[in-house]
Motif scaffolding. Structure first.
Motif, PDB file in Angstrom:
ATOM      1  N   THR A   1       0.840  -1.211   0.000  1.00  0.00           N
ATOM      2  CA  THR A   1       0.000   0.000   0.000  1.00  0.00           C
ATOM      3  C   THR A   1       0.868   1.252   0.000  1.00  0.00           C
ATOM      4  OG1 THR A   1      -0.184   0.210   2.435  1.00  0.00           O
ATOM      5  CG2 THR A   1      -1.827  -1.177   1.325  1.00  0.00           C
ATOM      6  N   LEU A   2       2.045   1.156   0.596  1.00  0.00           N
ATOM      7  CA  LEU A   2       2.928   2.327   0.616  1.00  0.00           C
ATOM      8  C   LEU A   2       3.504   2.606  -0.773  1.00  0.00           C
ATOM      9  CD1 LEU A   2       4.375   4.591   2.038  1.00  0.00           C
ATOM     10  CD2 LEU A   2       6.063   2.960   2.882  1.00  0.00           C
ATOM     11  N   VAL A   3       3.962   1.549  -1.433  1.00  0.00           N
ATOM     12  CA  VAL A   3       4.510   1.753  -2.777  1.00  0.00           C
ATOM     13  C   VAL A   3       3.433   2.305  -3.701  1.00  0.00           C
ATOM     14  CG1 VAL A   3       5.530   0.623  -4.776  1.00  0.00           C
ATOM     15  CG2 VAL A   3       6.287   0.002  -2.475  1.00  0.00           C
ATOM     16  N   LYS A   4       2.232   1.750  -3.614  1.00  0.00           N
ATOM     17  CA  LYS A   4       1.136   2.252  -4.464  1.00  0.00           C
ATOM     18  C   LYS A   4       0.800   3.707  -4.123  1.00  0.00           C
ATOM     19  CE  LYS A   4      -1.365  -2.139  -5.269  1.00  0.00           C
ATOM     20  NZ  LYS A   4      -1.240  -2.232  -6.742  1.00  0.00           N
ATOM     21  N   THR A   5       0.820   4.023  -2.834  1.00  0.00           N
ATOM     22  CA  THR A   5       0.529   5.396  -2.420  1.00  0.00           C
ATOM     23  C   THR A   5       1.564   6.363  -2.971  1.00  0.00           C
ATOM     24  OG1 THR A   5      -0.577   4.664  -0.407  1.00  0.00           O
ATOM     25  CG2 THR A   5       0.310   6.904  -0.400  1.00  0.00           C
ATOM     26  N   LEU A   6       2.832   5.983  -2.877  1.00  0.00           N
ATOM     27  CA  LEU A   6       3.886   6.851  -3.415  1.00  0.00           C
ATOM     28  C   LEU A   6       3.662   7.071  -4.909  1.00  0.00           C
ATOM     29  CD1 LEU A   6       7.007   5.357  -1.548  1.00  0.00           C
ATOM     30  CD2 LEU A   6       5.940   7.590  -1.135  1.00  0.00           C
ATOM     31  N   LEU A   7       3.405   5.984  -5.639  1.00  0.00           N
ATOM     32  CA  LEU A   7       3.230   6.097  -7.085  1.00  0.00           C
ATOM     33  C   LEU A   7       1.998   6.947  -7.417  1.00  0.00           C
ATOM     34  CD1 LEU A   7       4.188   2.459  -8.120  1.00  0.00           C
ATOM     35  CD2 LEU A   7       5.350   4.557  -8.869  1.00  0.00           C
ATOM     36  N   GLN A   8       0.906   6.692  -6.727  1.00  0.00           N
ATOM     37  CA  GLN A   8      -0.325   7.449  -7.010  1.00  0.00           C
ATOM     38  C   GLN A   8      -0.169   8.913  -6.620  1.00  0.00           C
ATOM     39  OE1 GLN A   8      -3.629   5.445  -5.106  1.00  0.00           O
ATOM     40  NE2 GLN A   8      -3.224   3.527  -6.180  1.00  0.00           N
ATOM     41  N   SER A   9       0.801   9.192  -5.758  1.00  0.00           N
ATOM     42  CA  SER A   9       1.047  10.574  -5.337  1.00  0.00           C
ATOM     43  C   SER A   9       2.114  11.242  -6.202  1.00  0.00           C
ATOM     44  CB  SER A   9       1.481  10.597  -3.871  1.00  0.00           C
ATOM     45  OG  SER A   9       0.496   9.996  -3.055  1.00  0.00           O
ATOM     46  N   GLY A  10       2.590  10.517  -7.211  1.00  0.00           N
ATOM     47  CA  GLY A  10       3.557  11.119  -8.126  1.00  0.00           C
ATOM     48  C   GLY A  10       5.000  10.956  -7.705  1.00  0.00           C
ATOM     49  N   VAL A  11       5.261  10.111  -6.744  1.00  0.00           N
ATOM     50  CA  VAL A  11       6.645   9.836  -6.329  1.00  0.00           C
ATOM     51  C   VAL A  11       7.062   8.541  -7.019  1.00  0.00           C
ATOM     52  CG1 VAL A  11       8.187   9.343  -4.389  1.00  0.00           C
ATOM     53  CG2 VAL A  11       6.300  10.983  -4.119  1.00  0.00           C
ATOM     54  N   ASP A  12       7.917   8.641  -8.013  1.00  0.00           N
ATOM     55  CA  ASP A  12       8.231   7.450  -8.811  1.00  0.00           C
ATOM     56  C   ASP A  12       9.735   7.197  -8.946  1.00  0.00           C
ATOM     57  OD1 ASP A  12       8.819   9.539 -10.454  1.00  0.00           O
ATOM     58  OD2 ASP A  12       7.319   9.070 -11.986  1.00  0.00           O
ATOM     59  N   VAL A  13      10.514   7.843  -8.081  1.00  0.00           N
ATOM     60  CA  VAL A  13      11.953   7.552  -8.000  1.00  0.00           C
ATOM     61  C   VAL A  13      12.280   7.250  -6.543  1.00  0.00           C
ATOM     62  CG1 VAL A  13      14.267   8.525  -8.175  1.00  0.00           C
ATOM     63  CG2 VAL A  13      12.607   8.936 -10.005  1.00  0.00           C
ATOM     64  N   CYS A  14      13.011   6.169  -6.338  1.00  0.00           N
ATOM     65  CA  CYS A  14      13.392   5.774  -4.983  1.00  0.00           C
ATOM     66  C   CYS A  14      14.898   5.528  -4.954  1.00  0.00           C
ATOM     67  CB  CYS A  14      12.637   4.512  -4.574  1.00  0.00           C
ATOM     68  SG  CYS A  14      13.078   3.905  -2.928  1.00  0.00           S
ATOM     69  N   PHE A  15      15.618   6.389  -4.259  1.00  0.00           N
ATOM     70  CA  PHE A  15      17.051   6.164  -4.036  1.00  0.00           C
ATOM     71  C   PHE A  15      17.176   5.268  -2.810  1.00  0.00           C
ATOM     72  CE2 PHE A  15      16.763  10.286  -6.207  1.00  0.00           C
ATOM     73  CZ  PHE A  15      17.585  10.041  -7.295  1.00  0.00           C
ATOM     74  N   ALA A  16      17.920   4.198  -2.942  1.00  0.00           N
ATOM     75  CA  ALA A  16      17.796   3.151  -1.943  1.00  0.00           C
ATOM     76  C   ALA A  16      19.133   2.587  -1.516  1.00  0.00           C
ATOM     77  CB  ALA A  16      16.932   2.016  -2.484  1.00  0.00           C
ATOM     78  N   ASN A  17      19.217   2.291  -0.244  1.00  0.00           N
ATOM     79  CA  ASN A  17      20.228   1.390   0.267  1.00  0.00           C
ATOM     80  C   ASN A  17      19.532   0.550   1.324  1.00  0.00           C
ATOM     81  OD1 ASN A  17      22.386   0.510   2.269  1.00  0.00           O
ATOM     82  ND2 ASN A  17      23.543   1.086   0.484  1.00  0.00           N
ATOM     83  N   PRO A  18      18.837  -0.479   0.863  1.00  0.00           N
ATOM     84  CA  PRO A  18      17.997  -1.222   1.797  1.00  0.00           C
ATOM     85  C   PRO A  18      18.831  -2.076   2.729  1.00  0.00           C
ATOM     86  CG  PRO A  18      17.973  -2.296  -0.330  1.00  0.00           C
ATOM     87  CD  PRO A  18      18.797  -1.043  -0.486  1.00  0.00           C
ATOM     88  N   GLY A  19      18.287  -2.330   3.902  1.00  0.00           N
ATOM     89  CA  GLY A  19      18.900  -3.260   4.844  1.00  0.00           C
ATOM     90  C   GLY A  19      17.917  -4.364   5.128  1.00  0.00           C
ATOM     91  N   THR A  20      18.249  -5.148   6.123  1.00  0.00           N
ATOM     92  CA  THR A  20      17.444  -6.323   6.393  1.00  0.00           C
ATOM     93  C   THR A  20      16.077  -5.994   6.978  1.00  0.00           C
ATOM     94  OG1 THR A  20      18.959  -6.436   8.266  1.00  0.00           O
ATOM     95  CG2 THR A  20      19.208  -8.088   6.585  1.00  0.00           C
ATOM     96  N   SER A  21      15.857  -4.761   7.419  1.00  0.00           N
ATOM     97  CA  SER A  21      14.541  -4.434   7.985  1.00  0.00           C
ATOM     98  C   SER A  21      13.543  -3.988   6.922  1.00  0.00           C
ATOM     99  CB  SER A  21      14.681  -3.341   9.058  1.00  0.00           C
ATOM    100  OG  SER A  21      15.351  -2.216   8.554  1.00  0.00           O
ATOM    101  N   GLU A  22      13.987  -3.881   5.682  1.00  0.00           N
ATOM    102  CA  GLU A  22      13.105  -3.308   4.656  1.00  0.00           C
ATOM    103  C   GLU A  22      12.715  -4.326   3.597  1.00  0.00           C
ATOM    104  OE1 GLU A  22      14.982  -0.772   6.982  1.00  0.00           O
ATOM    105  OE2 GLU A  22      16.211  -1.402   5.318  1.00  0.00           O
ATOM    106  N   MET A  23      12.795  -5.598   3.936  1.00  0.00           N
ATOM    107  CA  MET A  23      12.649  -6.634   2.917  1.00  0.00           C
ATOM    108  C   MET A  23      11.273  -6.636   2.251  1.00  0.00           C
ATOM    109  SD  MET A  23      15.397  -8.123   2.318  1.00  0.00           S
ATOM    110  CE  MET A  23      16.281  -6.613   2.623  1.00  0.00           C
ATOM    111  N   HIS A  24      10.233  -6.414   3.035  1.00  0.00           N
ATOM    112  CA  HIS A  24       8.902  -6.449   2.430  1.00  0.00           C
ATOM    113  C   HIS A  24       8.668  -5.237   1.548  1.00  0.00           C
ATOM    114  CE1 HIS A  24       8.351  -9.566   5.449  1.00  0.00           C
ATOM    115  NE2 HIS A  24       7.467 -10.044   4.605  1.00  0.00           N
ATOM    116  N   PHE A  25       9.276  -4.145   1.909  1.00  0.00           N
ATOM    117  CA  PHE A  25       9.179  -2.972   1.044  1.00  0.00           C
ATOM    118  C   PHE A  25       9.889  -3.252  -0.278  1.00  0.00           C
ATOM    119  CE2 PHE A  25      10.160   1.336  -0.404  1.00  0.00           C
ATOM    120  CZ  PHE A  25       8.939   1.961  -0.207  1.00  0.00           C
TER     121      PHE A  25
END
Lengths: 514, 514
Positions: A6-30
């Motif tokens: 729901t968060l990814v969809k919310t970001l996209l529907q809100s016009g946020v379509d670039v994600c700069f990332a350095n994910p760690g082990t706590s962000e796996m579902h995202f």
């Protein structure tokens, strides 16, 4: 659907379509949710300082909020310095910080830390999601906050179980709250003050690069006032065709001279000028104590409206050729290495509309007067003074402006802070030319030590200011990150190398031994 | 004398004579004061994460507090992640954070930030010096705090004018406050619990590497209890001659099996074991719900006294050869690259008393059983789980132990976080061998994604986990920092290269393509 999706969809529907990332082990579902939405462009940075700096550069050049994906507490810590620069630039950024599942926080897991504390030390807006069904609404509120007040740092802390538990619907960010405006009486008082001979109108924000600046120039001309811009700015236009403005300097003494004797200083989209630091026996602000300072409009208020309101009071003068920087490219220089000549060479060869990221620290000032004669270009400066800004910001600017050449002026001391961004330039094929001034040390510190009155420099200080024994090999560092690098030791070499860089696309590094 | 000089003198008189530094423009007077005291060893790191990680490694191996010199707000932010690891290791560190002159803080200078907020998000002790005459006393209190409770993070925020204004006398840090101890009744209850068949005594702190561990072993043997150590530890002894202890694992499932059925778990110098993260459908702690957990002595209490008190209750059994790891070096392996064989080669060739800094993340577990057969060595692990620990900690360990060989197991993802520490190794001529496992990505994230139940990995995830397109060239990265690097692709190459590294002194990097 789970909370993360729901968060990814919310970001996209809100016009946020670039994600700069350095994910760690706590962000796996995202991360898994991002996988189901390839319309979100995910850009990997090999260090979180690269993530936050890229989001800053992206906002400065696109006006769009990017998401960052950061690991809990210490990962956010790594992003802190460039969030500081972004905050001072009024860049809107939405940070998604992972967090332990809420029920796991009663145990002392290694990565448990003060996620709220570190966020609040830099973010304008912090929220911890409390239930999976709230993720979408919290994400929308974060985007709204990031877009508010001309750009803010918004941080959503997402416990892992909020991400992985079931949730229903995505959301859309509401429009940001309206910007505050000065009263009509305040506008009239400022307008009257600007009509005094020698009065100064100081502007910032979009007035430094958009048509708002044209209007500010017409207003100042109508009032007979000087038009001034701060030294550090998120973005300003420079070179041929640019509206003429005076620019403040770095040194407090120079700014004291610049502002001396002004009867009034009207601040519009900016704040009271201050020294970069305090120095013994020198003032904290360069403003003449006799000057009447009018704080008409803060940086987080409605700058466009305020300049238009001033125009309604003062009228708008016609602008002539004398109000713009003329087309007057320097000749190509030759001979031994001189920083001034590097500036001339760049000015002569940079195409129209370069994005120039300036983290040259002590070197840039020697290039400035030549670069002011280049074709029109946008300059991004290190607004928060925290080094390690240049390479990450260039990544973000290049993502925002894929059709424009990005050039970075980089110090060898400052470039080392976030050199991992070179890899992202290679990975994404970004059209960035990095010019590293290899003066083999923190020249700015040598200067500052002298500015506070210390002239007798001993071994401990020398060893903390000089980056020698060994010298850094920037060509090897670039190659290690997958970027082609060239070392130049004279101007002819620089001219040839920079010409190639301007003619071809893709990342490239030039080490200028100076 | 000014405030800065009273601080340097106070540090020296209190026994703090190493300063890891990345000074900025707010710390100039402190730098000048250092210059007048060459007996303070100043070590420059090219990024603040290198500074804090070095102070951590230094404390772990020397037991001595180092000072760090950090730039205000964002500079401290850069140090945050390795302060997190230091905090979890209970390393004592004194941070000197510069700050604007106090009268300058009413202006919005670029570097103005929430110095107190970010310090409090990680430090046990934070103080802002309020007058020049208080600098020395505040510095002494910071050292005392850093030495308290078995090691803490103490941060002194030093406004520039406190440093440059006149001050009289230096000070000396008082002894740290006495450590808390459990009551005699608590000791007796724990002793009784340990006598149940299958009971476990779990220890941490100096019990993992000093003679305290011998006593713990005798006590456990006298009670007939199992002796256990945590997976992440600031420092533990391993290899031939080491007291035998069971070691916990990384995965929660393995730890559940290890702890199943124990009637009692007595925690001495450690805390309730917890999963690195929570995972859907898995418990947060591996402790059997039927086990009686006795929190006898926290990590910040008097561990030595507590183990001695247990010995007084239970007696101390004689230890035999079966209680120590025998001398049983593996044979030198040959052939194709296998991580297990890398471990065998290292174990066969490492001299006695290596300091092994383990940030191998997903790779290290394949080396662990072979390294347990090496000559006796000390292992430093990434206690806070925040990557970017290994190279800086190796700097600090090498400064603490100039006569011991330091070996780093480093991931290619984690090594990139603080690769600038390679330069400090070269500058200081430190005897460090860095082994980088180039698996070309964040293998731990691939593992964790699967651990949370995601098996279908798409393009966005792959591009966030894989560090390819381009691959990193660690030999060039090392060379760029002034360190010799060698790439090896088979075991024969590794054996030859590692042998050279063990025979010679100085920094060296081996990229293991695996």
């Amino acid at each position: 659907m789970n909370g993360a999706e729901t968060l990814v969809k919310t970001l996209l529907q809100s016009g946020v379509d670039v994600c700069f990332a350095n994910p760690g082990t706590s962000e796996m579902h995202f991360v898994a949710a991002l996988d189901r939405h390839p319309e979100m462009r995910c850009i990997l940075c090999l260090f979180e300082g690269g993530v936050s700096g890229a989001a800053d550069g992206y906002y400065r050049m696109s006006g769009k909020v990017a998401a960052t994906l950061l690991h809990l507490a210490p990962g956010f810590g790594n992003a802190f310095a460039n969030l500081h620069n972004a905050r001072k630039a009024h860049s809107g950024v939405v940070n998604i910080m992972g967090e332990h599942a809420d029920y796991h926080l009663r145990f002392e897991a290694p990565l448990k830390g003060d996620t709220v504390g570190i966020s609040q030390a830099i973010s304008h807006w912090t929220r911890v999601t409390a239930e999976p069904g709230a993720v979408a609404g919290d994400g929308a509120a974060a985007v709204q906050a990031a877009r508010g007040r001309n750009g803010q740092i918004a941080t959503l802390i997402l416990p892992a179980n909020m991400a992985w538990e079931a949730a229903e619907a995505a959301s859309v960010a509401p429009a940001p709250l309206p910007l505050r405006r000065p009263s009509q009486a305040e506008v009239q008082a400022a307008a009257a003050a600007l009509c005094q001979p020698g009065a100064i109108l100081m502007v910032d924000g979009a007035a430094l690069w958009s048509d708002i600046g044209l209007m500010a120039k017409r207003v100042a001309k109508a009032a007979g006032a000087r038009l001034l811009q701060p030294f550090f700015a998120a973005r300003f236009r420079r070179g041929a065709g640019t509206v003429r403005m005076e620019r403040m300097a770095y040194r407090i003494e120079d700014n004291c001279a610049l502002l001396a004797g002004a009867p009034a200083l009207v601040l519009c989209g900016t704040q009271l000028p201050a020294g970069f630091f305090a120095y013994p026996g020198k003032p904290s602000t360069p403003v003449d104590p006799a000057t009447h300072v009018i704080q008409l409009c803060d940086r987080d208020m409605d700058i466009d409206w305020t300049i238009a309101a001033l125009a309604a009071e003062l009228g708008e003068a016609e602008l002539g050729p004398e109000d713009f920087v003329p087309h007057d490219l320097p000749d190509l220089p030759r001979g031994a290495m001189r920083l001034e000549a590097v500036g001339e060479a760049m000015a002569a060869m940079m195409p129209e509309d370069v994005v120039l990221v300036d983290e040259g620290v002590s070197s840039s000032r020697f290039l400035a007067s030549a670069l002011a004669r280049a074709r029109g270009h946008d300059v991004l400066t290190i607004t928060g003074g925290s080094i390690g800004f240049g390479l990450p910001a260039a990544v973000g600017a290049a993502v925002a402006c894929p059709d424009r050449k990005v050039v970075v002026l980089e110090g060898d001391g400052s470039g080392m802070y976030t050199l991992q961004s070179l890899w992202t330039m290679a990975r994404e094929g970004l059209d960035v030319t990095v010019v590293v001034f290899a003066n083999r040390g923190y020249q700015i510190l040598r200067d500052e030590l002298s500015a506070v009155g210390v002239t007798d420099v001993g071994r401990n200080a020398v060893r903390m200011f000089d980056v020698v024994e060994p010298t850094l090999d920037w060509v090897a560092l670039a190659q290690g990150h997958g970027v082609e690098g060239v070392r130049v030791t004279d101007i002819d070499g620089f001219v040839a190398t920079f010409r190639t860089a301007m003619e071809q696309r893709g990342p490239r590094l030039i080490e200028v031994v100076c």
